[in-house]
Enzyme design. Structure first.
Site, PDB file in Angstrom:
ATOM      1  N   ILE A 158       0.655  -1.384   0.556  1.00 19.75           N
ATOM      2  CA  ILE A 158      -0.157   0.240  -0.067  1.00 19.75           C
ATOM      3  C   ILE A 158       0.855   1.243  -0.153  1.00 19.75           C
ATOM      4  O   ILE A 158       2.162   1.159   0.906  1.00 19.75           O
ATOM      5  CB  ILE A 158      -0.924   0.149   1.616  1.00 19.75           C
ATOM      6  CG1 ILE A 158      -1.478  -1.613   1.498  1.00 19.75           C
ATOM      7  CG2 ILE A 158      -1.908   1.006   1.476  1.00 19.75           C
ATOM      8  CD1 ILE A 158      -2.860  -1.152   0.446  1.00 19.75           C
ATOM      9  N   PRO A 159       0.929   1.815  -0.952  1.00 23.38           N
ATOM     10  CA  PRO A 159       1.240   3.128  -0.936  1.00 23.38           C
ATOM     11  C   PRO A 159       1.160   4.641  -0.047  1.00 23.38           C
ATOM     12  O   PRO A 159       0.535   5.710  -0.064  1.00 23.38           O
ATOM     13  CB  PRO A 159       1.280   3.640  -2.791  1.00 23.38           C
ATOM     14  CG  PRO A 159      -0.256   3.177  -2.912  1.00 23.38           C
ATOM     15  CD  PRO A 159       0.069   1.948  -1.546  1.00 23.38           C
ATOM     16  N   CYS A 160       1.304   3.853   1.500  1.00 20.51           N
ATOM     17  CA  CYS A 160       1.382   4.918   2.179  1.00 20.51           C
ATOM     18  C   CYS A 160       1.720   5.963   2.370  1.00 20.51           C
ATOM     19  O   CYS A 160       1.861   6.541   2.943  1.00 20.51           O
ATOM     20  CB  CYS A 160       1.116   4.278   3.654  1.00 20.51           C
ATOM     21  SG  CYS A 160       2.267   2.693   4.323  1.00 20.51           S
ATOM     22  N   HIS A 161       3.458   5.623   1.842  1.00 26.31           N
ATOM     23  CA  HIS A 161       4.679   6.889   1.571  1.00 26.31           C
ATOM     24  C   HIS A 161       3.844   7.491   1.082  1.00 26.31           C
ATOM     25  O   HIS A 161       4.108   9.299   1.136  1.00 26.31           O
ATOM     26  CB  HIS A 161       5.641   6.653   1.267  1.00 26.31           C
ATOM     27  CG  HIS A 161       5.122   6.239   0.121  1.00 26.31           C
ATOM     28  ND1 HIS A 161       5.194   4.463  -0.106  1.00 26.31           N
ATOM     29  CD2 HIS A 161       5.483   5.887  -1.255  1.00 26.31           C
ATOM     30  CE1 HIS A 161       5.098   4.252  -1.116  1.00 26.31           C
ATOM     31  NE2 HIS A 161       5.745   4.991  -2.031  1.00 26.31           N
ATOM     32  N   PHE A 187       4.993   7.915   8.994  1.00 29.80           N
ATOM     33  CA  PHE A 187       4.862   6.527   8.329  1.00 29.80           C
ATOM     34  C   PHE A 187       5.447   4.865   9.195  1.00 29.80           C
ATOM     35  O   PHE A 187       5.710   5.260   9.895  1.00 29.80           O
ATOM     36  CB  PHE A 187       5.699   6.773   6.849  1.00 29.80           C
ATOM     37  CG  PHE A 187       5.924   5.725   6.505  1.00 29.80           C
ATOM     38  CD1 PHE A 187       4.941   4.388   5.670  1.00 29.80           C
ATOM     39  CD2 PHE A 187       7.168   5.383   5.610  1.00 29.80           C
ATOM     40  CE1 PHE A 187       4.400   3.911   4.881  1.00 29.80           C
ATOM     41  CE2 PHE A 187       7.117   4.099   4.855  1.00 29.80           C
ATOM     42  CZ  PHE A 187       5.838   3.772   4.510  1.00 29.80           C
TER      43      PHE A 187
END
Length: 105
Positions: free
Chosen positions: A68-71, A83
């Site tokens: 998941i591109p949580c960044h 993060f």
DNA sequence: GCGGGCCTTCATT
DNA sequence: AATGAAGGCCCGC
């Protein structure tokens, strides 16, 4: 000690995703490479403009932090925020993705 | 920069 | 079922 949650052998945790989680994950996955969205954006997207915090909560304990591109999700103020895998790396990842985007352009 | 409030999930009572 | 606690936040002053 509710803080120390030992992961039971099995069956203790929710194996499936809640609707809220699904919506959040879906929205986050739709974020293009090199683009950054805010928690507010995701919150509004899922129909809960005021649940930006809850969104963060989902990403925080999201099942696949590296997938998941949580960044790509940052605070509305423009700050990195936090993060799961380390804020330092988050910043680098964002910059890196921007670079990649520029390269592909 | 500080303080209060919103929303959701999990564990315990 | 209800309550308490925490979380990567947002808004207003």
């Amino acid at each position: 000690m509710q803080f120390v949650r030992l992961e039971k052998d099995k069956g203790s945790k929710q194996l499936g995703f809640t609707e809220f989680e699904k919506k959040v994950l879906r929205c986050v996955l739709t974020i293009p490479l090199g683009e950054t969205r805010t928690y507010k954006w995701v919150a509004e997207k899922i129909g809960r403009p005021k649940s930006a915090r809850a969104v963060g909560n989902v990403l925080n304990k999201n099942p696949f932090p590296l997938i998941i591109p949580c960044h790509r999700v940052i605070k509305s103020s423009g700050s990195i925020g936090g993060f799961s895998c380390g804020k330092a790396n988050k910043k680098k990842l964002i910059n890196l993705e921007k670079k990649i985007k520029n390269m592909l352009k």
